[in-house]
Design a protein around this motif. Structure first.
Motif, PDB file in Angstrom:
ATOM      1  N   LYS A  81       0.753  -1.075   0.034  1.00 20.10           N
ATOM      2  CA  LYS A  81       0.011   0.053   0.245  1.00 20.10           C
ATOM      3  C   LYS A  81       0.852   1.341  -0.049  1.00 20.10           C
ATOM      4  O   LYS A  81       1.878   1.257   0.779  1.00 20.10           O
ATOM      5  N   TRP A  82       0.555   2.153  -0.938  1.00 19.14           N
ATOM      6  CA  TRP A  82       1.286   3.410  -1.021  1.00 19.14           C
ATOM      7  C   TRP A  82       0.470   4.627  -0.697  1.00 19.14           C
ATOM      8  O   TRP A  82      -0.598   4.438  -0.997  1.00 19.14           O
ATOM      9  N   SER A  83       0.857   5.802  -0.366  1.00 22.91           N
ATOM     10  CA  SER A  83       0.326   7.028  -0.015  1.00 22.91           C
ATOM     11  C   SER A  83       1.116   8.209  -0.244  1.00 22.91           C
ATOM     12  O   SER A  83       2.371   8.136  -0.455  1.00 22.91           O
ATOM     13  N   ASP A 123      -4.903   5.993  -9.867  1.00 21.15           N
ATOM     14  CA  ASP A 123      -5.937   5.987  -8.825  1.00 21.15           C
ATOM     15  C   ASP A 123      -6.146   4.682  -8.092  1.00 21.15           C
ATOM     16  O   ASP A 123      -6.552   4.607  -7.090  1.00 21.15           O
ATOM     17  N   VAL A 124      -5.050   3.861  -8.333  1.00 18.44           N
ATOM     18  CA  VAL A 124      -4.626   2.603  -7.278  1.00 18.44           C
ATOM     19  C   VAL A 124      -3.317   2.946  -6.613  1.00 18.44           C
ATOM     20  O   VAL A 124      -2.739   3.406  -6.788  1.00 18.44           O
ATOM     21  N   SER A 125      -3.885   2.576  -5.239  1.00 19.43           N
ATOM     22  CA  SER A 125      -3.044   2.822  -4.450  1.00 19.43           C
ATOM     23  C   SER A 125      -2.619   1.334  -3.216  1.00 19.43           C
ATOM     24  O   SER A 125      -2.081   1.580  -2.208  1.00 19.43           O
ATOM     25  N   GLU A 126      -2.983   0.329  -3.732  1.00 23.35           N
ATOM     26  CA  GLU A 126      -2.937  -0.725  -2.940  1.00 23.35           C
ATOM     27  C   GLU A 126      -2.796  -2.132  -3.953  1.00 23.35           C
ATOM     28  O   GLU A 126      -3.713  -2.034  -4.485  1.00 23.35           O
ATOM     29  N   LEU A 127      -2.230  -2.969  -3.541  1.00 21.51           N
ATOM     30  CA  LEU A 127      -2.246  -4.239  -4.270  1.00 21.51           C
ATOM     31  C   LEU A 127      -2.386  -5.332  -2.905  1.00 21.51           C
ATOM     32  O   LEU A 127      -1.750  -5.255  -2.028  1.00 21.51           O
ATOM     33  N   GLY A 128      -3.318  -6.208  -3.009  1.00 23.93           N
ATOM     34  CA  GLY A 128      -3.538  -7.274  -2.049  1.00 23.93           C
ATOM     35  C   GLY A 128      -2.549  -8.328  -1.919  1.00 23.93           C
ATOM     36  O   GLY A 128      -1.801  -8.623  -2.971  1.00 23.93           O
TER      37      GLY A 128
END
Length: 185
Positions: free
Chosen positions: A58-60, A95-100
């Motif tokens: 997860k990035w922010s 618009d993506v901020s996370e990979l499970g």
């Protein structure tokens, strides 16, 4: 005088926390900076018997001008002379901020629309977990998210890891890294 020093110190602390709060950062539920990865992130094959799951990432706070993201995972300690590419993902939408956990499966079924996995050094377009040679010591795995200045990288079909890495680095505005460890006795 002591009051003035305390006020200055408090102001500097608040300013530094504010700057840190806006820093592009990477976090994970599965891996941590300087800590050993679990069998979940160990490769399955080459004498390894792990689950071969890419970790949650997860990035922010991406920098201004970010148009897409890329993820790279590299083991600089692999005895190849050039390290080992475990995972490269490009063209992740802005618009993506996370990979499970497990998003890096073969065929990309868990990837965001438009994202492309590059063939790793195991020869698969997916995440390939840690599998250092037994007795080779601790290996360092750099999980890096790159904020890119382009919506998609102009890559040919089936690019090499080196070419993908070049294009990622040439278009990176800012990056954030978690360096996790792994060792096989």
């Amino acid at each position: 005088m002591n009051t003035l020093i305390k006020l200055f110190s408090l102001g500097a602390l608040v300013a530094s926390q504010s700057l840190l709060a806006d820093t592009f950062s990477l976090s994970s539920k599965d891996i941590a900076q300087g800590q050993f990865m679990s069998k979940q992130q160990e490769f399955q094959g080459f004498g390894c018997s792990g689950d071969d799951l890419s970790p949650h990432l997860k990035w922010s706070n991406p920098p201004k001008g970010t148009k897409s993201f890329a993820i790279t995972v590299h083991d600089r300690d692999a005895p190849t002379g050039s390290g080992w590419w475990h995972w490269q993902v490009v063209n992740i939408p802005s618009d993506v901020s996370e990979l499970g956990t497990g998003a890096g499966a073969i065929a990309g079924k868990n990837m965001p629309k438009g994202a492309v996995q590059i063939k790793n050094d195991y020869g698969n377009p997916s995440f390939g977990g840690a599998c250092p040679p037994a007795g080779h010591g601790v290996h360092h795995y750099r999980f890096t998210v790159h904020a890119l200045s382009v919506e998609s990288l102009a890559l040919p079909d089936d690019p090499s890891g080196a070419l993908a890495g070049y294009m990622i680095n040439a278009n990176t505005i800012e990056s954030s890294t978690i360096e996790a460890l792994y060792q096989r006795d």
